[in-house]
Design a protein around this motif. Structure first.
Motif, PDB file in Angstrom:
ATOM      1  N   VAL A   1       0.849  -1.191   0.000  1.00  0.00           N
ATOM      2  CA  VAL A   1       0.000   0.000   0.000  1.00  0.00           C
ATOM      3  C   VAL A   1       0.891   1.250   0.000  1.00  0.00           C
ATOM      4  CG1 VAL A   1      -1.930   1.174   1.129  1.00  0.00           C
ATOM      5  CG2 VAL A   1      -1.647  -1.289   1.429  1.00  0.00           C
ATOM      6  N   ASP A   2       0.617   2.146  -0.928  1.00  0.00           N
ATOM      7  CA  ASP A   2       1.400   3.390  -1.027  1.00  0.00           C
ATOM      8  C   ASP A   2       0.423   4.481  -1.424  1.00  0.00           C
ATOM      9  OD1 ASP A   2       4.702   4.002  -1.905  1.00  0.00           O
ATOM     10  OD2 ASP A   2       3.154   5.490  -2.320  1.00  0.00           O
ATOM     11  N   GLN A   3       0.553   5.686  -0.830  1.00  0.00           N
ATOM     12  CA  GLN A   3      -0.534   6.639  -1.105  1.00  0.00           C
ATOM     13  C   GLN A   3      -0.413   7.359  -2.434  1.00  0.00           C
ATOM     14  OE1 GLN A   3       1.835   7.904   1.019  1.00  0.00           O
ATOM     15  NE2 GLN A   3       2.101  10.056   0.557  1.00  0.00           N
ATOM     16  N   THR A   4       0.803   7.464  -2.972  1.00  0.00           N
ATOM     17  CA  THR A   4       0.958   8.387  -4.088  1.00  0.00           C
ATOM     18  C   THR A   4       1.017   7.718  -5.461  1.00  0.00           C
ATOM     19  OG1 THR A   4       2.326  10.174  -4.991  1.00  0.00           O
ATOM     20  CG2 THR A   4       3.471   8.448  -3.812  1.00  0.00           C
ATOM     21  N   GLY A   5       0.624   8.479  -6.468  1.00  0.00           N
ATOM     22  CA  GLY A   5       0.741   7.993  -7.839  1.00  0.00           C
ATOM     23  C   GLY A   5       2.014   8.523  -8.481  1.00  0.00           C
ATOM     24  N   ARG A   6       2.738   9.376  -7.738  1.00  0.00           N
ATOM     25  CA  ARG A   6       3.972   9.947  -8.274  1.00  0.00           C
ATOM     26  C   ARG A   6       5.149   9.022  -7.981  1.00  0.00           C
ATOM     27  NH1 ARG A   6       2.980  15.300  -9.444  1.00  0.00           N
ATOM     28  NH2 ARG A   6       4.446  14.813 -11.103  1.00  0.00           N
ATOM     29  N   LEU A   7       6.247   9.251  -8.702  1.00  0.00           N
ATOM     30  CA  LEU A   7       7.404   8.364  -8.521  1.00  0.00           C
ATOM     31  C   LEU A   7       8.481   9.031  -7.670  1.00  0.00           C
ATOM     32  CD1 LEU A   7       7.900   6.653 -11.992  1.00  0.00           C
ATOM     33  CD2 LEU A   7       7.703   5.499  -9.797  1.00  0.00           C
ATOM     34  N   GLY A   8       8.402   8.869  -6.368  1.00  0.00           N
ATOM     35  CA  GLY A   8       9.462   9.324  -5.469  1.00  0.00           C
ATOM     36  C   GLY A   8      10.375   8.134  -5.177  1.00  0.00           C
TER      37      GLY A   8
ATOM     38  N   LEU B   1      -2.932   1.834  -4.420  1.00  0.00           N
ATOM     39  CA  LEU B   1      -2.541   3.246  -4.374  1.00  0.00           C
ATOM     40  C   LEU B   1      -3.765   4.089  -4.044  1.00  0.00           C
ATOM     41  CD1 LEU B   1      -0.437   3.426  -7.673  1.00  0.00           C
ATOM     42  CD2 LEU B   1       0.389   3.024  -5.355  1.00  0.00           C
ATOM     43  N   PHE B   2      -3.527   5.264  -3.455  1.00  0.00           N
ATOM     44  CA  PHE B   2      -4.637   6.173  -3.186  1.00  0.00           C
ATOM     45  C   PHE B   2      -4.639   7.355  -4.152  1.00  0.00           C
ATOM     46  CE2 PHE B   2      -3.880   4.145   1.048  1.00  0.00           C
ATOM     47  CZ  PHE B   2      -4.997   3.326   0.981  1.00  0.00           C
ATOM     48  N   GLN B   3      -3.825   7.231  -5.204  1.00  0.00           N
ATOM     49  CA  GLN B   3      -3.794   8.269  -6.231  1.00  0.00           C
ATOM     50  C   GLN B   3      -3.276   7.600  -7.507  1.00  0.00           C
ATOM     51  OE1 GLN B   3      -0.566  11.075  -5.991  1.00  0.00           O
ATOM     52  NE2 GLN B   3      -1.888  12.792  -6.502  1.00  0.00           N
ATOM     53  N   ASP B   4      -3.878   7.984  -8.632  1.00  0.00           N
ATOM     54  CA  ASP B   4      -3.405   7.419  -9.902  1.00  0.00           C
ATOM     55  C   ASP B   4      -2.229   8.252 -10.413  1.00  0.00           C
ATOM     56  OD1 ASP B   4      -3.295   5.722 -12.008  1.00  0.00           O
ATOM     57  OD2 ASP B   4      -5.328   6.103 -12.727  1.00  0.00           O
ATOM     58  N   GLY B   5      -1.444   7.699 -11.327  1.00  0.00           N
ATOM     59  CA  GLY B   5      -0.334   8.480 -11.875  1.00  0.00           C
ATOM     60  C   GLY B   5       0.735   7.599 -12.474  1.00  0.00           C
ATOM     61  N   GLU B   6       1.921   8.176 -12.662  1.00  0.00           N
ATOM     62  CA  GLU B   6       2.966   7.428 -13.368  1.00  0.00           C
ATOM     63  C   GLU B   6       3.499   6.232 -12.583  1.00  0.00           C
ATOM     64  OE1 GLU B   6       5.286  11.200 -11.932  1.00  0.00           O
ATOM     65  OE2 GLU B   6       3.323  10.810 -12.781  1.00  0.00           O
ATOM     66  N   PHE B   7       3.284   6.242 -11.257  1.00  0.00           N
ATOM     67  CA  PHE B   7       3.697   5.068 -10.481  1.00  0.00           C
ATOM     68  C   PHE B   7       2.845   3.861 -10.888  1.00  0.00           C
ATOM     69  CE2 PHE B   7       3.922   3.095  -5.944  1.00  0.00           C
ATOM     70  CZ  PHE B   7       4.904   2.214  -6.365  1.00  0.00           C
TER      71      PHE B   7
ATOM     72  N   PHE C   1      -7.669   3.280  -5.038  1.00  0.00           N
ATOM     73  CA  PHE C   1      -8.812   3.824  -4.303  1.00  0.00           C
ATOM     74  C   PHE C   1      -8.516   5.307  -4.125  1.00  0.00           C
ATOM     75  CE2 PHE C   1      -9.354  -0.415  -1.774  1.00  0.00           C
ATOM     76  CZ  PHE C   1      -9.895  -1.021  -2.897  1.00  0.00           C
ATOM     77  N   ALA C   2      -8.868   6.092  -5.122  1.00  0.00           N
ATOM     78  CA  ALA C   2      -8.420   7.488  -5.134  1.00  0.00           C
ATOM     79  C   ALA C   2      -8.963   8.281  -3.951  1.00  0.00           C
ATOM     80  CB  ALA C   2      -8.818   8.138  -6.445  1.00  0.00           C
ATOM     81  N   LEU C   3      -8.088   9.057  -3.331  1.00  0.00           N
ATOM     82  CA  LEU C   3      -8.497   9.970  -2.268  1.00  0.00           C
ATOM     83  C   LEU C   3      -8.866  11.300  -2.912  1.00  0.00           C
ATOM     84  CD1 LEU C   3      -5.746   9.379   0.446  1.00  0.00           C
ATOM     85  CD2 LEU C   3      -8.193   9.085   0.787  1.00  0.00           C
ATOM     86  N   GLY C   4      -9.819  12.002  -2.328  1.00  0.00           N
ATOM     87  CA  GLY C   4     -10.219  13.312  -2.856  1.00  0.00           C
ATOM     88  C   GLY C   4      -9.089  14.319  -2.705  1.00  0.00           C
ATOM     89  N   GLU C   5      -9.264  15.477  -3.344  1.00  0.00           N
ATOM     90  CA  GLU C   5      -8.142  16.433  -3.362  1.00  0.00           C
ATOM     91  C   GLU C   5      -7.795  16.967  -1.982  1.00  0.00           C
ATOM     92  OE1 GLU C   5      -9.833  20.588  -4.854  1.00  0.00           O
ATOM     93  OE2 GLU C   5     -10.228  18.967  -6.289  1.00  0.00           O
ATOM     94  N   HIS C   6      -8.796  17.049  -1.069  1.00  0.00           N
ATOM     95  CA  HIS C   6      -8.487  17.528   0.290  1.00  0.00           C
ATOM     96  C   HIS C   6      -7.539  16.577   0.986  1.00  0.00           C
ATOM     97  CE1 HIS C   6     -11.038  20.929   0.394  1.00  0.00           C
ATOM     98  NE2 HIS C   6     -12.112  20.237   0.056  1.00  0.00           N
TER      99      HIS C   6
END
Ligand code: UDP
Ligand code: GLC
Length: 535
Positions: free
Chosen positions: A140-147, A168-174, A188-193
């Motif tokens: 489980v990782d929250q971000t869709g970005r690649l750190g 993931l809790f955000q879509d993206g390049e990850f 399972f995308a989290l809202g912007e807040h």
């Protein structure tokens, strides 16, 4: 189960309608009971409302069995049943001497709430585990970005793709990179807040997103039931995956990539991270000794705490002269420019501004900044400021921002020196090891995990954090003394190949995962100490 529940629900609704309409028959005697209908209603009213509506809610929940939109489903069931309950009360008012009873409506409301909880529990505990030759792991990782933390996870999950999934809790390049590596992903995308809540967020911002967090916890728990082990890779992931693993009755591994101190986290977030780790984690993997010590000092106490650094694919291939020429041309870099590379996301604590300051004193150097502002508005503002500074006459034409790139190797091969300039303790610092493996001299700030990777004057040069003068001196030293630069680079490359090979790191992490599977015996848990490698 869903079909059966739907049939049963239809039956209950019909029975409910019949019961609701029956009072209009008046104060008749019930044939098989020695009392009148209205007396009977009075007798069972409270429990009718509480119990019947609870049963109705359980069945309704199972009939719709939502895998997502749990909040909406709960609101729907609750409001529909409560509306039905009020209607029943209204109809009963038709019986002489009876009034609308709010206590009954409340009893029905509480019963419905309990029914939803019971329905969810039935749904959760009837989910089956996946079968496989290895333990099934839900990362489980929250971000869709690649750190850096995500790049490490990508390598771990790719090696056991058949027995893993990444939530993931955000879509993206990850997610795209995981797809390419054939790793199953769920978002399972989290809202912007919720996405905007960063490591420094306070109580008010966190409070705002509580309902959404609860929903993600429940969804994660349902998914976790399919796996043997839950593996949280970031702090935000831990806060959701922790309670979820508890509800799902699965063991949790927490991979700690951060230094838990007040310079990296707000008090509230530190509290949430340490509290979740202590309450839910079976094992914690720290990415450096510094990270481990910070965790302990912040009050972290888990039985199985090990240090496993990041691992890297070891390769002998280097970019061809043609590739390097193409890149020079692309960057408008002069043929023999002496080039400094700083790779990593643009954020104040990574200290890109310190390198810009130092560059003013090293006029012969060009600099490439590889990376982008990944996470916050503050980072994006910082990136704009960096570009403005780089446009000053003393720097103009010598600073090249290339944004985030997946293909980093050519940039490392092109550079003469790699700089790491974090102004606060770096938890680990992948870019330092990547520079060493590319056989380049590395200058890094002496703090945190970075201080464990290099040996000053042997495998690299250390400078003090936030000291542009010292950094400029180190750059000038390497520019002037090519023999030293070459010596540092070759020694560093050997040392890094020895300490940070991906295969060894993967098997240490696999060992921790194995020890968290229900069949693992206690003695193997104590072997976790052997997983510690201090470079
Ligand atoms: N990186 C990358 N593309 C870029 C900039 C950076 O792939 O454009 C990678 C870099 O090679 C390193 C990681 O991002 O592997 C950053 O990890 P590090 O541990 O240095 O810092 P973090 O950002 O995780 O704090
Ligand atoms: C985090 C840390 C970084 C570390 C990486 C991988 O992103 O900030 O220092 O190298 O995780 O563990």
């Amino acid at each position: 189960m869903k079909r059966l529940a739907r049939i049963f629900l239809a039956f209950l609704i019909l029975a409910g309608l019949w019961l609701a309409l029956k009072p209009t028959l008046g104060n008749r005697r019930i044939p098989f009971l020695p009392i009148h209908w209205s007396q009977y209603l009075d007798l069972v009213d409270f429990w009718f409302n509480f119990g019947a509506f609870m049963i109705l809610a359980v069945v309704a929940w199972l009939a719709i069995s939502p895998g997502s939109h749990l909040r909406h489903a709960a609101a729907l069931v609750l409001s529909a049943i409560t509306a039905g309950n009020v209607l029943v009360e209204q109809v009963q008012r038709g019986i002489p001497g009876r009034a609308m009873d709010l206590a009954d409506v409340l009893a029905g409301f509480i019963g419905t709430l309990m029914g939803i909880v019971i329905g969810f529990a039935i749904q959760l505990y009837t989910i089956h585990k996946r079968e496989g030759s290895k333990p099934q792991v839900l990362f489980v990782d929250q971000t869709g970005r690649l750190g850096g933390a995500e790049l490490m996870l990508l390598d771990i999950a790719a090696a056991r793709a058949a027995d893993s999934a990444v939530l993931l809790f955000q879509d993206g390049e990850f997610r795209e990179a995981l797809d390419e590596a054939k790793v199953e992903t769920r978002v399972f995308a989290l809202g912007e807040h919720a996405v905007a809540v960063d490591k420094q967020a306070g109580l008010r911002r966190i409070f705002h997103i509580v309902p959404e967090l609860i929903e993600r916890v429940l969804q994660t728990a349902m998914l976790a039931r399919e796996f043997d082990v839950v593996y949280a890779n970031t702090a935000k992931a831990l806060v959701i995956a922790g309670p979820a693993s508890f509800l799902a009755r699965r063991r949790l591994v927490f991979h700690l990539h951060d230094i838990v101190s007040d310079s990296h986290f707000s008090t509230m977030n530190r509290f949430a991270l340490i509290g979740s780790a202590n309450a839910f984690a079976h094992a914690v993997i720290a990415n450096s000794e510094a990270t481990k010590q910070a965790f302990l000092s912040a009050g972290g106490s888990v039985e199985h705490l090990s240090v496993v650094p990041n691992g890297f694919k070891l390769t002998d291939t280097r970019s061809t002269e043609n590739d390097l020429q193409d890149l020079r041309k692309h960057l408008s870099l002069p043929e023999h420019a002496w080039t400094v590379l700083m790779a990593g996301r643009l954020t104040p604590w990574k200290g890109q501004h310190v390198l810009l300051k130092a560059l003013r004193e090293v006029p012969e150097a060009h600099a490439i900044f590889l990376g982008d502002a990944l996470f916050t508005d503050e980072d994006r503002q910082y990136a704009r400021e960096l570009r403005e500074t780089a446009a000053e006459p003393s720097l103009a034409g010598r600073v090249h921002f290339v944004g985030f790139r997946k293909d980093t190797a050519t940039f490392f091969d092109l550079a003469n020196v790699i700089v790491h300039a974090s102004v606060i303790a770096e938890p680990f610092g992948r870019v330092i090891v990547e520079g060493m493996l590319a056989a380049k001299p590395v200058i890094a700030t002496r703090a945190g995990g970075a201080a464990e990777i290099l040996t000053h004057d042997q495998t690299g040069l250390f400078v003090s954090p936030n000291d542009a003068k010292e950094l400029a001196n180190a750059l000038r030293r390497l520019h002037a003394d090519r023999t030293l630069a070459h010596h540092l680079a070759t020694t560093a490359c050997e040392a890094a190949r020895e300490a940070y090979g991906l295969d060894a790191v993967r098997s240490k992490i696999e060992h921790v995962i194995q020890s968290c599977t229900p069949t693992a015996s206690t003695p193997s848990l104590s072997n976790l100490q052997h997983a510690e490698i201090l470079p």
